[in-house]
Enzyme design. Structure first.
Site, mmCIF file in Angstrom:
data_model
loop_
_atom_site.group_PDB
_atom_site.id
_atom_site.type_symbol
_atom_site.label_atom_id
_atom_site.label_comp_id
_atom_site.label_asym_id
_atom_site.label_seq_id
_atom_site.Cartn_x
_atom_site.Cartn_y
_atom_site.Cartn_z
ATOM 1 C CD GLN A 248 18.893 49.917 34.776
ATOM 2 O OE1 GLN A 248 17.860 49.902 34.128
ATOM 3 N NE2 GLN A 248 19.917 49.116 34.496
ATOM 4 C CE LYS B 163 13.951 45.801 39.868
ATOM 5 N NZ LYS B 163 15.101 44.890 39.730
ATOM 6 C CD GLU C 36 17.624 46.931 37.549
ATOM 7 O OE1 GLU C 36 16.469 47.163 37.935
ATOM 8 O OE2 GLU C 36 18.613 46.956 38.300
ATOM 9 C CB ALA D 247 8.627 41.928 43.129
ATOM 10 C CG LEU E 7 11.637 40.124 50.775
ATOM 11 C CD1 LEU E 7 13.158 39.969 50.715
ATOM 12 C CD2 LEU E 7 10.971 38.766 50.971
ATOM 13 C CG ASP F 41 24.182 43.210 37.832
ATOM 14 O OD1 ASP F 41 25.316 43.570 38.152
ATOM 15 O OD2 ASP F 41 23.152 43.830 38.127
ATOM 16 C CD GLU G 141 19.496 41.943 50.496
ATOM 17 O OE1 GLU G 141 18.498 41.758 51.238
ATOM 18 O OE2 GLU G 141 19.636 42.963 49.797
ATOM 19 C CG ASP H 252 18.004 43.553 43.183
ATOM 20 O OD1 ASP H 252 16.846 43.992 43.117
ATOM 21 O OD2 ASP H 252 18.810 43.899 44.063
#
Length: 527
Positions: free
Chosen positions: A209, A225, A246, A329, A332, A398, A403, A418
Site C-alpha cells: 500500500q 502513512k 492500513e 514514524a 530506523l 498480518d 526483523e 508494520d
C-alpha cells in the site's frame, strides 16, 4: 419599620455567608484527605519493593503471587471491570481523562517498569560515535555537508549535544530495546515528527500500500502513512485480512500499546495533519508520485501513487480540501549502517482463501518449532510470544515476518514493525492470533507480571491507553481509538491471562514461565 427590615436582612445575609464559608472549608478538608490517600501504597521504599520482586514468590505492589492462577487473581477484578465497562458503554460514560493520566504516571513509575538492569556493554550498542580522536584527525570527525535547498547546514561532532533528535534516537538503540524507558530525547523527537518543516516527500518502494518517506531540514526521515478510513469504521467482515486497509491511527496506537506493555520495540510514531499541496505535491521529486495528483469533483486535492493494492483513482488519498491526517514514524538507521534480517514467522498464515497453514492443522506443531533454530535456545521463543500478545490485543492478523538487527545475531529483541492493519475490528476477537501461546505455553515472567498489573483497576489497560493517546497531536481532532476499541483491549487481556492460566494447569510453572527477572536477586540488596 424600614430600618428594622434592613437590619434583619443584613443579619440573614451575614448568617448565610458564614454558613457558606464553613461548608467550603469542610469540603476542602475532606477533599484534601482523600487526595492524600495513595492509589497504590508501597510497602516502604523502592529498594524494598525491588527486593520483594527478586524473591521467588514475587509478591509486590498490586501483584499476586505467581504461585496462584492468573485467572484466579484477575477473575474478581475482571468481572467487576466488565460490569462497569458494559454499564459505561450503555450510558456512554467513560472514566475522566485526568484519572487515566494519573494511572499512566503511576504505571510508568511502578517498579516493574523501572527494574535495575546491568550496564550496557560497548558491543551491545547498535551504533557508536568515536569518543576520542587525535588533534590531527578532529576535522575528519565533523560531519559537514554543503547546504542543499531546504536543508540546514550540518556540523555535528562526537558531542551528543550537537546531534539532532533522530540521530540521538539511533544512538540509543541497544541489543535489548529501541529506546530506554525514561528517554529524555523522546519529547524532542516526537515534536520534530509533528511540527518540523517537510522538505521532501517520495514514495517508498515495496510494500502493498501507499507509503511515503518524508525528509526534514536536519536530515531526519519519517515513514508517512495517510488516513484511509474513519476512526470508528470497522473492517468489513467479508474482507480477508490480507486485503485490509492500513490505518494511520493503528500505527500510532500500536506504538503507545507497545510502550505500555514495556516492550519498546516499535519506533516512535506521531500523528500529524499535513497540507497535501505544500507538504507533498510541491516538495516531491518523485515524478511517478507527482503524476498521480488530481482534484476531486468536490475540490479536494488527491493522489494515489503506485503500489500493489489500493493505488488507483477509486482508492485515492484525499485532503479536506488539502488537510490530510497521517502517521509519521521515525525511520530506523539506514541498512548500510545497520543491516536488518527478516525472519519468516513460524505461525505465518497461508494468505490463501482456501488453504490452511501447518500450525492450523497440527496440534503438536510447537514441539517441532522448539527444536528448530533459533527457537531451540535463548529467548527467541518468548520474544516471539511478546509479539503474539501485542498482535492479539490489537487484533493484527498480518504478521507474516519480523526483523532483527543483524549485528546482534539471535540474541536480541524483535522489531515490531508494520502495524497498520491492527485495530480493524473491536466487536470480534481473533483467537487464532493466540495459537503460538496456546500451543507452546511459554511466556516471560516480566511480561506476565505487567499483564496482570494492567488487569487491575488502578492500572486498567483501556484507561492508560486512552491517557497515553491523548498526548498525540491528532487527539485534538478526535480520539485515536474509539471507546469500543479501548474496551476490547480489556476483554482481550483477560483472554490472554486465562490462556496462561490454562497452560499452568497442564504443565509445571517452570515449563510455562521463563524467569527473566532472576538477575534481580544479585543486583538488589536484601531488605
Amino acid at each position: 419599620m424600614m430600618w428594622r427590615m434592613r437590619r434583619r436582612s443584613r443579619t440573614i445575609c451575614l448568617s448565610l455567608a458564614f454558613i457558606t464559608i464553613f461548608l467550603h472549608l469542610l469540603l476542602a478538608l475532606v477533599s484534601l484527605s482523600i487526595y492524600q490517600e495513595p492509589c497504590d501504597p508501597p510497602p516502604s521504599t523502592r529498594t524494598h519493593i525491588l527486593t520483594d520482586l527478586a524473591k521467588t514468590n514475587y509478591t509486590s505492589v498490586g501483584i499476586s503471587s505467581l504461585a496462584e492462577s492468573p485467572a484466579d487473581t484477575t477473575q474478581r477484578d475482571s468481572s467487576n471491570l466488565d460490569a462497569k465497562n458494559a454499564k459505561g458503554h450503555v450510558t456512554g460514560k467513560t472514566e475522566p481523562l485526568e484519572s487515566g493520566l494519573l494511572k499512566l504516571v503511576a504505571l510508568f513509575d511502578h517498579p516493574l517498569y523501572n527494574m535495575p538492569t546491568p550496564p550496557i556493554a560497548e558491543e551491545d550498542w547498535l551504533l557508536r560515535v568515536k569518543p576520542k580522536v587525535k588533534a590531527s584527525e578532529k576535522s575528519s570527525q565533523l560531519w559537514v555537508t554543503d547546504s542543499v535547498e531546504g536543508y540546514e547546514d550540518v556540523r555535528w561532532n562526537s558531542s551528543s549535544t550537537s546531534h539532532p533528535p533522530w540521530l540521538r534516537f539511533h544512538l540509543s538503540i541497544s541489543r535489548w530495546q529501541l529506546y530506554p524507558h525514561h528517554e529524555p530525547n523522546m519529547k524532542n523527537l516526537t515534536e520534530q515528527l509533528a511540527t518540523h518543516r517537510i522538505v521532501s516527500a517520495v514514495q517508498k518502494s515495496g510494500g502493498t500500500q501507499l507509503k511515503l518517506v518524508m525528509s526534514f531540514p536536519n536530515y531526519g526521515l519519517a515513514m508517512f502513512k495517510p488516513m484511509k478510513q474513519e476512526r470508528d469504521e470497522e473492517t468489513n467482515y467479508n474482507l480477508y485480512y490480507f486485503s485490509d486497509f492500513e490505518r494511520h491511527n493503528a500505527e500510532i496506537a500500536a506504538f503507545h500499546l507497545d510502550r505500555i506493555l514495556g516492550y519498546r520495540r516499535i519506533p516512535p510514531v506521531v500523528g500529524r495533519q499535513v497540507d497535501v499541496v505544500k507538504e507533498i505535491k510541491d516538495v516531491t521529486i518523485d515524478r511517478k508520485l507527482a503524476r498521480t495528483f488530481f482534484t476531486s469533483p468536490v475540490g479536494n486535492v488527491c493522489f494515489y501513487g503506485q503500489c500493489s493494492y489500493y493505488c488507483s483513482t477509486e482508492h485515492a488519498v484525499c485532503g479536506r480540501p488539502r488537510a490530510l491526517e497521517a502517521s509519521l514514524a521515525v525511520m530506523l538507521p539506514d541498512l548500510s549502517l545497520a543491516t536488518r534480517r527478516s525472519w519468516r514467522s513460524p505461525w505465518r498464515r497461508s494468505y490463501s482463501r482456501s488453504k490452511l497453514a501447518k500450525w492450523e492443522t497440527e496440534p503438536d506443531y510447537c514441539s517441532t518449532i522448539k527444536k528448530t533454530p533459533p527457537y531451540d535456545k535463548g529467548t527467541r521463543l518468548v520474544d516471539f510470544m511478546d509479539l503474539v500478545i501485542l498482535d492479539f490485543l490489537m487484533s493484527n492478523m498480518d504478521r507474516h515476518h519480523y526483523e532483527t538487527f543483524e549485528k546482534f545475531g539471535n540474541d536480541t529483541f524483535l522489531l515490531h514493525l508494520d502495524n497498520g492493519r491492527a485495530f480493524g475490528r473491536h466487536s470480534k476477537d481473533e483467537p487464532s492470533i493466540l495459537a503460538p501461546l496456546k500451543q507452546c505455553c511459554r511466556i516471560r515472567r516480566s511480561t506476565l507480571l505487567r499483564l496482570r498489573l494492567l488487569s487491575l483497576p488502578q492500572y486498567r489497560l483501556s484507561d492508560v491507553m486512552r491517557a497515553s493517546l491523548s498526548h498525540d497531536p491528532l487527539h485534538s481532532v478526535a480520539p485515536l481509538l474509539s471507546e469500543p476499541h479501548l474496551a476490547a483491549l480489556n476483554r482481550r487481556l483477560k483472554t490472554v491471562l486465562e490462556t496462561i492460566s490454562h497452560c499452568q494447569k497442564g504443565q509445571s510453572k517452570d515449563e510455562v514461565i521463563y524467569d527473566d527477572t532472576a538477575y534481580l536477586k544479585d543486583m538488589v540488596s536484601p531488605a
